[in-house]
Design an enzyme around this catalytic site. Structure first.
Site, mmCIF file in Angstrom:
data_model
loop_
_atom_site.group_PDB
_atom_site.id
_atom_site.type_symbol
_atom_site.label_atom_id
_atom_site.label_comp_id
_atom_site.label_asym_id
_atom_site.label_seq_id
_atom_site.Cartn_x
_atom_site.Cartn_y
_atom_site.Cartn_z
ATOM 1 N N ILE A 97 1.122 -1.211 0.040
ATOM 2 C CA ILE A 97 -0.146 -0.119 0.089
ATOM 3 C C ILE A 97 1.098 1.222 0.128
ATOM 4 O O ILE A 97 1.770 1.422 0.854
ATOM 5 C CB ILE A 97 -0.864 -0.004 1.120
ATOM 6 C CG1 ILE A 97 -1.804 1.110 1.598
ATOM 7 C CG2 ILE A 97 -0.206 -0.168 2.650
ATOM 8 C CD1 ILE A 97 -2.932 1.204 2.583
ATOM 9 N N SER A 98 0.856 2.027 -0.728
ATOM 10 C CA SER A 98 1.932 3.246 -0.920
ATOM 11 C C SER A 98 1.768 4.008 0.182
ATOM 12 O O SER A 98 1.027 4.107 1.075
ATOM 13 C CB SER A 98 1.319 4.094 -2.311
ATOM 14 O OG SER A 98 0.994 3.385 -3.505
#
Ligand code: SAH
Length: 246
Positions: A97-98
């Site tokens: 997840i960025s």
């Protein structure tokens, strides 16, 4: 008689006090992530103030959205304690997840608005799609790893304006094209021609481009009304590679 009335009154007061205490505790515990989420927003705001080189400001609206999307619902249980840290987290299958700052910046660059049609390539956890959906945009998101796509589709179910699909996003989503904005959250070696073709005149594409081993560059690709394409470099980034059959 008087004694029993006093006891009744005492019991009534005690009951009220207990109920009030429970309500206060419940309000505090309803969202134990509210405080870390506020801290994250403050951190992003400070970072955005320092970052003068990336052309686009992370504005109040983007920060407000980051402040209300529950990131902890998009991370695996093992990462819950770090859900509001300003860094990427593992989501399984070698994917991430960025980092929230990058999500905020990409969102600001994509400039979503109510009713706009947006394509996201690389659904991953679903968090970026949720952030885009909060702007009232019509979000279409594609993920190549089937179990991640299924999981994200479940998480995104509350959003009626998000459509999910399992597949290779290199080729875009032809039936839904063209798009006002395209957000690619995996690094491509160059801008995929099918995605450029599916961008509306006047549209924006945000995409990390570069080798999967070295630093990549986040690009803002703008197509003007005449179909001319202008590319701007925003900042060095590090994303997982765009995979697939191309
Ligand atoms: N936007 C995501 C970030 C996920 S990381 C989030 O908010 O969590 C990038 C994702 O892109 C990974 O899940 C990876 O599986 C996916 N991906 C890589 N190549 C792809 C492709 N060709 N088509 C669709 N998804 C792809």
């Amino acid at each position: 008689m008087r004694l029993s009335a006093a006891i009744t009154r005492y019991v009534r007061h005690a009951a009220w006090a207990a109920m009030l205490a429970c309500a206060v505790v419940a309000a505090q515990e309803r969202d134990p992530y509210a405080a870390p989420r506020r801290a994250l927003v403050a951190e992003l705001q400070a970072q955005a103030r320092e970052d003068t080189g990336s052309l686009t400001r992370i504005d109040r609206e983007v920060l407000a959205v980051i402040g209300r999307v529950p990131r902890h619902l998009y991370v695996p249980k093992a990462e819950l304690a770090d859900a509001y840290e300003n860094r990427p987290l593992g989501i399984g299958y070698g994917q991430t997840i960025s980092q929230p700052y990058i999500v905020a910046l990409m969102t600001a660059l994509a400039h979503p608005g109510p009713g706009q049609k947006i394509l996201e390539v690389g659904t991953g956890s679903g968090y970026q799609a949720a952030v885009l959906a909060e702007f009232g945009a019509d979000v279409h998101t594609i993920e190549i790893i089937a179990p991640l796509a299924t999981q994200a589709a479940q998480r995104l179910r509350p959003y009626r304006n998000v459509a999910t699909r399992t597949g290779d996003g290199y080729y875009g989503w032809k039936e839904q094209a063209p798009f006002d904005a395209i957000v690619v959250t995996a690094a491509a070696s160059s801008i995929p021609p099918p995605l450029l073709a599916q961008l509306k005149p006047g549209g924006r594409m945000v995409i990390p481009v570069g080798s999967s081993f070295f630093t990549q560059t986040l690009l803002l690709v703008q197509k003007d009304e005449q179909g001319r394409v202008r590319t701007r470099q925003i900042l060095p980034v590090r994303f997982v590679p765009l995979t697939g059959g191309h």
